[in-house]
Design a protein around this motif. Structure first.
Motif, short mmCIF file in Angstrom:
data_model
loop_
_atom_site.label_atom_id
_atom_site.label_comp_id
_atom_site.label_asym_id
_atom_site.label_seq_id
_atom_site.Cartn_x
_atom_site.Cartn_y
_atom_site.Cartn_z
N GLU A 166 43.63 37.24 37.33
CA GLU A 166 43.84 38.07 38.51
C GLU A 166 43.48 37.30 39.78
O GLU A 166 42.51 36.54 39.81
N ARG A 167 44.28 37.48 40.83
CA ARG A 167 43.98 36.89 42.14
C ARG A 167 43.17 37.88 42.96
O ARG A 167 43.51 39.06 43.06
N LYS A 168 42.10 37.39 43.53
CA LYS A 168 41.25 38.26 44.35
C LYS A 168 41.87 38.53 45.71
O LYS A 168 41.65 39.57 46.31
N THR A 169 42.61 37.55 46.20
CA THR A 169 43.32 37.71 47.47
C THR A 169 44.78 37.45 47.21
O THR A 169 45.14 36.46 46.60
#
Length: 450
Positions: A31-34
């Motif tokens: 998952e990408r946090k941003t």
């Protein structure tokens, strides 16, 4: 008091659902946090060995809670993408998936956006059409994602998972007689033997379980008990089948297989005709060209001969459909098996070949799917075995067992073999276009409703 609004909560649920689905596929979710249009990445992994292939897919998630997507019904929906999102996705160096989901119900669907928007019309509209039946984002999509991530690499065979399966083969165990009878005969033409049996010795049982070699006739049954009795010119001798089967002599082993082929033809001759050109047996027509059915392995009637009438004149037969069989005898570790290959035959009137035989065969083979072939194979095995008095008692030369099965603790989702993983998903149900002048659903040997 601080709050997390409904939209944010649904978005988190959608990401969690994707994570769970990717885990079930055996892949890895990052998952990408941003994000500015990409919520995370799927890293491809071999679920059995754990090996990763350095191939990834980008994912953008769109979730709906209680609300439905635009135009959503049981079959599908559409999603409108902003021009900025489309431009961003199209510039990505790897495939981008748009995954739309209902986190509360655990349902999700996916689309390869670069492929979809490669069509100028789709690009101009910004609209993606989802088919709920063929675009589910679940374990069944794993094989297509593998091919999508590496379209020019090695062919991706679906990976077998841990699941118990019983595999049914088309191999029918056969017990053969232990003795072959042989005697001198004054002809080497099988047609002459058949003709003389019919014209000169019609009072005795007709024999077709024979071969002619080097001035002698070889048969499974004593020649003196059949119409062969007055054709032979010397004493009848006996020999053990093992003299051919275990001799290592390829010529005599071929002779044995030919004898076995003729034995099967003889065993079914009361019900089935032999087609010398196609090397098949097929169910004979009924005298009045009415439908003929036999009880299948499931206990239900199955049509084996069906006349098809002209739409322009329902009193005239257009063609007749016959259940047919190709086969091959195989010796595996000194045990004999008959490999069954079900087929079809078409006649004009129940007897003469249809003028469109090749066209009809090509059409019905395109419609056949695994369940149809499976049930036809079981029907032939059931008939040969003689289960539950399928027909009247038959005095057969060979004794037929039941289809050989194998147990396995590894299995592959059957859906993985039904579509080309490098192409968009398509409905795998049989087509509904007509073949010749009939509904193709009538062309398969379906079980008759009770």
């Amino acid at each position: 008091m601080k709050k997390v609004d409904k939209s944010a909560h649904t978005g988190d649920g959608a990401i969690a659902l994707i994570h769970q689905r990717v885990y079930e596929m055996g892949f890895v979710w990052h998952e990408r946090k941003t994000d500015a249009g990409i919520d995370g990445e799927i890293e491809l992994r071999n679920p059995v060995t754990g090996e990763v292939a350095n191939r990834t897919l980008f994912v953008q998630s769109k979730g709906k809670g209680e609300r439905r997507f635009p135009g959503e019904n049981d079959d599908g929906f559409h999603f409108l993408c902003s021009p900025a999102d489309v431009t961003y996705w199209m510039s990505a160096p790897v495939p981008v998936l748009l995954v739309c989901s209902h986190p509360e119900s655990g349902e999700a669907w996916w689309m390869h956006v670069q492929q979809w928007f490669a069509d100028p019309a789709n690009r101009a509209s910004g609209r993606i059409e989802f088919d709920k039946n063929t675009q589910k984002f679940d374990r069944s999509a794993a094989h297509r994602l593998l091919a999508l991530a590496d379209p020019h690499g090695d062919a991706h065979t679906p990976v077998a998972g841990d699941r118990h399966e019983t595999l049914t083969s088309n191999l029918l165990p056969v017990t053969i007689p232990t003795t072959i009878y042989h005697a001198a005969i004054n002809t080497q033409d099988p047609r002459d033997v058949f003709s003389r049996q019919r014209t000169q010795h019609a009072d005795k049982p007709f024999a077709e379980d024979f071969i002619l070699r080097a001035g002698r006739i070889y048969t499974w049954r004593p020649p003196e008990l059949s119409a062969l009795s007055k054709l032979i010119t010397g004493p009848v001798e006996q020999m053990a089948v093992s003299q051919w089967a275990g001799s290592g002599d390829e010529t005599r082993q071929r002779w044995l297989v030919q004898l076995l082929n003729n034995a099967l033809r003889s065993d079914v001759t009361a019900d089935c005709a032999w087609h010398g050109g196609r090397k098949i047996i097929y169910w004979r027509a009924t005298p009045d060209l009415s439908v003929r059915s036999i009880r299948s392995a499931s206990g239900r009637p199955r049509q084996v001969f069906t006349p098809k009438y002209k739409k322009t004149d329902p009193t005239q037969v257009s063609y007749c459909l016959h259940a047919a069989l190709e086969w091959q005898f195989i010796d595996i570790d000194s045990a004999w098996y008959c490999a069954l290959v079900p087929s079809y035959h078409y006649t004009r009137d129940g007897y003469r070949d249809s003028l469109f035989l090749s066209d009809y065969l090509a059409g019905i083979k395109r419609l056949d799917r695994n369940p149809a072939v499976y049930h036809q194979t079981r029907m032939w095995a059931h008939y040969l075995h003689g289960d539950d008095n399928t027909l009247d008692f038959r005095d057969t030369i060979l004794t037929y067992g039941t289809l050989q099965t194998f147990e396995t603790d590894k299995g592959i989702d059957d859906k993985a073999w039904k579509v080309d993983p490098r192409e968009p998903a398509e409905d795998t149900e049989p087509a509904t276009d007509s073949l010749a002048d009939s509904d193709p659903a009538e062309l398969a040997l379906f079980e008759v409703p009770r």
